[in-house]
Write a protein that holds these residues in place. Structure first.
Motif, PDB file in Angstrom:
ATOM      1  N   UNK A   1    -121.466  11.264 -45.943  1.00 29.67           N
ATOM      2  CA  UNK A   1    -122.973  11.419 -47.384  1.00 29.67           C
ATOM      3  C   UNK A   1    -123.598  10.169 -48.098  1.00 29.67           C
ATOM      4  N   UNK A   2    -123.778   9.076 -47.176  1.00 26.28           N
ATOM      5  CA  UNK A   2    -124.843   7.573 -47.431  1.00 26.28           C
ATOM      6  C   UNK A   2    -125.888   7.480 -46.881  1.00 26.28           C
ATOM      7  N   UNK A   3    -126.676   7.558 -47.226  1.00 29.87           N
ATOM      8  CA  UNK A   3    -127.851   7.492 -46.156  1.00 29.87           C
ATOM      9  C   UNK A   3    -128.459   6.362 -47.134  1.00 29.87           C
ATOM     10  N   UNK A   4    -128.814   5.629 -46.276  1.00 30.99           N
ATOM     11  CA  UNK A   4    -128.996   4.504 -46.758  1.00 30.99           C
ATOM     12  C   UNK A   4    -130.540   3.397 -46.680  1.00 30.99           C
ATOM     13  N   UNK A   5    -131.008   2.883 -47.603  1.00 35.56           N
ATOM     14  CA  UNK A   5    -132.053   2.593 -47.317  1.00 35.56           C
ATOM     15  C   UNK A   5    -133.664   2.209 -48.472  1.00 35.56           C
TER      16      UNK A   5
ATOM     17  N   UNK B   1    -117.693   5.238 -56.998  1.00 32.88           N
ATOM     18  CA  UNK B   1    -117.415   5.119 -58.507  1.00 32.88           C
ATOM     19  C   UNK B   1    -118.704   4.189 -59.149  1.00 32.88           C
ATOM     20  N   UNK B   2    -119.021   2.822 -58.179  1.00 33.40           N
ATOM     21  CA  UNK B   2    -120.352   1.964 -58.028  1.00 33.40           C
ATOM     22  C   UNK B   2    -121.082   2.985 -57.574  1.00 33.40           C
ATOM     23  N   UNK B   3    -122.537   2.669 -58.136  1.00 29.37           N
ATOM     24  CA  UNK B   3    -123.527   4.178 -57.521  1.00 29.37           C
ATOM     25  C   UNK B   3    -123.978   3.627 -56.395  1.00 29.37           C
ATOM     26  N   UNK B   4    -123.470   2.984 -55.393  1.00 30.43           N
ATOM     27  CA  UNK B   4    -124.664   2.071 -53.704  1.00 30.43           C
ATOM     28  C   UNK B   4    -125.394   3.460 -53.705  1.00 30.43           C
ATOM     29  N   UNK B   5    -124.939   4.804 -53.214  1.00 27.98           N
ATOM     30  CA  UNK B   5    -125.738   5.535 -53.108  1.00 27.98           C
ATOM     31  C   UNK B   5    -126.928   5.771 -53.379  1.00 27.98           C
ATOM     32  N   UNK B   6    -127.089   5.062 -55.092  1.00 31.00           N
ATOM     33  CA  UNK B   6    -128.366   4.978 -55.640  1.00 31.00           C
ATOM     34  C   UNK B   6    -129.693   4.015 -55.462  1.00 31.00           C
ATOM     35  N   UNK B   7    -128.240   2.723 -55.399  1.00 28.73           N
ATOM     36  CA  UNK B   7    -128.663   1.498 -55.997  1.00 28.73           C
ATOM     37  C   UNK B   7    -129.606   0.569 -54.462  1.00 28.73           C
ATOM     38  N   UNK B   8    -129.227   1.649 -53.207  1.00 33.55           N
ATOM     39  CA  UNK B   8    -129.042   1.365 -52.255  1.00 33.55           C
ATOM     40  C   UNK B   8    -130.766   1.562 -52.057  1.00 33.55           C
ATOM     41  N   UNK B   9    -131.422   1.891 -53.258  1.00 32.16           N
ATOM     42  CA  UNK B   9    -133.205   2.489 -53.413  1.00 32.16           C
ATOM     43  C   UNK B   9    -133.826   1.176 -53.853  1.00 32.16           C
TER      44      UNK B   9
ATOM     45  N   UNK C   1    -127.565  -8.424 -52.613  1.00 35.99           N
ATOM     46  CA  UNK C   1    -128.396  -7.270 -52.263  1.00 35.99           C
ATOM     47  C   UNK C   1    -127.592  -6.449 -51.002  1.00 35.99           C
ATOM     48  N   UNK C   2    -126.258  -6.820 -50.093  1.00 38.91           N
ATOM     49  CA  UNK C   2    -125.818  -5.414 -49.817  1.00 38.91           C
ATOM     50  C   UNK C   2    -124.608  -4.773 -50.275  1.00 38.91           C
ATOM     51  N   UNK C   3    -124.312  -5.648 -51.218  1.00 41.40           N
ATOM     52  CA  UNK C   3    -123.818  -5.022 -52.335  1.00 41.40           C
ATOM     53  C   UNK C   3    -124.043  -3.537 -53.314  1.00 41.40           C
ATOM     54  N   UNK C   4    -125.940  -3.719 -53.263  1.00 43.55           N
ATOM     55  CA  UNK C   4    -126.801  -2.491 -54.155  1.00 43.55           C
ATOM     56  C   UNK C   4    -126.721  -1.934 -52.805  1.00 43.55           C
ATOM     57  N   UNK C   5    -127.429  -2.351 -51.936  1.00 43.51           N
ATOM     58  CA  UNK C   5    -127.921  -1.963 -50.166  1.00 43.51           C
ATOM     59  C   UNK C   5    -127.568  -1.017 -49.368  1.00 43.51           C
ATOM     60  N   UNK C   6    -125.460  -1.462 -48.719  1.00 46.41           N
ATOM     61  CA  UNK C   6    -124.951  -0.906 -48.150  1.00 46.41           C
ATOM     62  C   UNK C   6    -123.754  -0.259 -48.886  1.00 46.41           C
ATOM     63  N   UNK C   7    -123.388  -1.135 -50.378  1.00 51.22           N
ATOM     64  CA  UNK C   7    -121.731  -0.560 -51.245  1.00 51.22           C
ATOM     65  C   UNK C   7    -120.854  -1.572 -50.071  1.00 51.22           C
ATOM     66  N   UNK C   8    -121.328  -3.051 -49.976  1.00 50.50           N
ATOM     67  CA  UNK C   8    -120.363  -3.842 -48.921  1.00 50.50           C
ATOM     68  C   UNK C   8    -120.201  -4.622 -50.260  1.00 50.50           C
TER      69      UNK C   8
END
Length: 405
Positions: free
Chosen positions: A154-158, A101-109, A84-91
């Motif tokens: 450039x990244x807004x998580x949520x 390149x892993x689209x976590x800016x979208x997957x955070x949703x 979940x942290x990988x998807x939500x926070x890009x970590x």
């Protein structure tokens, strides 16, 4: 008697739990299909989700990692929290910042429940021992600590938050398009730091390195899909073709590996959301290449000789076999890249249940010169109701050596 009753109750609970677990795994498989995970995380002729496919970026290449539950080279030691942290926070599992390149800016949703279901499915896969390849990012982009500044800018998580003023279908479509579908990762231009532009949203842009133009997805006047209906969108995503055009290039792979597998309800929800995108302002056409009038005149001759038999003299195509060129976004997109590449390298629609034997367009790179390709592309971009700028022979030369897929 009591012991037998308790045994039956226990077995019933056990089977119920097993059934629920199976349901979660199956839901995770479906969600991962929506997310099109296989396209990046499966190498050509490789084991499913075992990584190895190299993702090209303007800053160097990044190999997609192994998502099977191998403990040493995959996600076998990951927890649901890690995923979940990988998807939500890009970590990553070790807390390092992942590259976008892993689209976590979208997957955070993506919601926690959907993340957990996807993780359950990935953990059910056969483990594959496949060590990660090394990236080839250039200096200074390979310095991961720089991602801290990138994320700040450039990244807004949520997670996605439903809009109470919209319908259930619209919200479902927004969740899929903005989140798992990560459509803006391709259908947007990118700034000099590699971040996708989100305002206006889904406004179209060149896919980096792959060099295809992903069109603006607004169906309103001046939009990239102007005049498209919900039925047109559903048809393209489900079958790879529609009365308005055909999925080619990277979009053909998206249809093949992802959208054709979606439920009718989810496809309809995506269409509901896309047709509600705001209208775009009229854009100036820009200047056509020098000598464009002569190009267009010569291009009509080339079109009549090589193209009209399939696409018709009026550009309306022929039935389900040959798509229309009039008001086709592949033809009229702002750059001309897509039409040039299709003429040079051919057009290959995905084979789907709704279109099991798609007609393909042969390549003309060996039959037409740069001037002839520029002429015919310029002609179809300005014929009938089309009003797009002409392209030049220099534009054609730039893409003649680029692979067609």
């Amino acid at each position: 008697m009591h012991a037998k009753r308790w045994t039956l109750l226990f077995l019933g609970l056990l089977f119920s739990c097993a059934s629920q677990a199976d349901d979660i795994v199956e839901r995770g498989r479906y969600l991962a299909t929506i997310g099109d995970c296989a396209s990046c995380h499966t190498a050509r002729n490789g084991k499913p989700l075992a990584g190895g496919r190299v993702i090209g970026t303007p800053f160097g290449t990044i190999p997609a990692p192994n998502l099977t539950p191998d403990p040493d080279t995959g996600i076998g030691r990951w927890t649901a929290d890690d995923f979940y942290r990988a998807l939500h926070e890009g970590k990553g599992h070790d807390g390092t910042s992942l590259y976008p390149a892993f689209p976590f800016p979208s997957y955070t949703k993506v919601t926690r429940a959907d993340s957990d279901a996807m993780f359950a499915w990935l953990k059910s896969l056969p483990p594959v021992h496949q060590p990660a390849l090394q990236d080839t990012l250039r200096f200074p982009y390979r310095m991961r600590w720089l991602m801290g500044s990138w994320r700040t800018m450039f990244f807004d998580k949520g997670e996605y938050e439903a809009d109470a003023s919209q319908t259930k279908a619209w919200n479902r479509g927004a969740y899929l398009v903005q989140g798992l579908g990560h459509c803006n990762e391709c259908h947007a231009r990118r700034n000099s730091f590699g971040a996708a532009v989100t305002d206006p949203y889904l406004a179209g842009g060149i896919v980096p390195v792959q060099n295809w133009y992903a069109p603006d997805l607004s169906t309103g006047p001046h939009g990239g899909l102007a005049g498209w209906t919900e039925a047109d969108i559903v048809s393209l995503l489900k079958t790879g073709r529609s009365p308005r055009g055909t999925a080619l290039g990277p979009m053909a792979e998206v249809v093949m590996k992802s959208t054709r597998h979606l439920t009718d309800d989810d496809l309809a929800a995506i269409a509901t959301y896309l047709v509600a995108l705001p209208q775009r302002p009229a854009r100036p056409l820009g200047e056509s290449a020098a000598g464009w009038k002569d190009l267009v005149a010569n291009g009509k001759t080339t079109y009549d000789k090589h193209c009209a038999s399939c696409h018709a003299g009026d550009g309306r195509g022929k039935g389900d076999a040959y798509p229309p060129l009039d008001a086709n976004p592949t033809v009229t997109e702002p750059t001309g890249i897509n039409a040039i590449r299709v003429v040079l390298s051919g057009g290959f629609a995905p084979a789907t249940e709704g279109n099991p034997r798609p007609y393909s367009m042969p390549p003309f790179s060996q039959r037409l010169s740069d001037d002839e390709v520029a002429g015919v592309v310029s002609y179809i971009r300005q014929a009938w109701s089309n009003r797009a700028i002409a392209v030049s022979p220099e534009d054609v030369r730039a893409y003649r050596s680029v692979p067609g897929e």
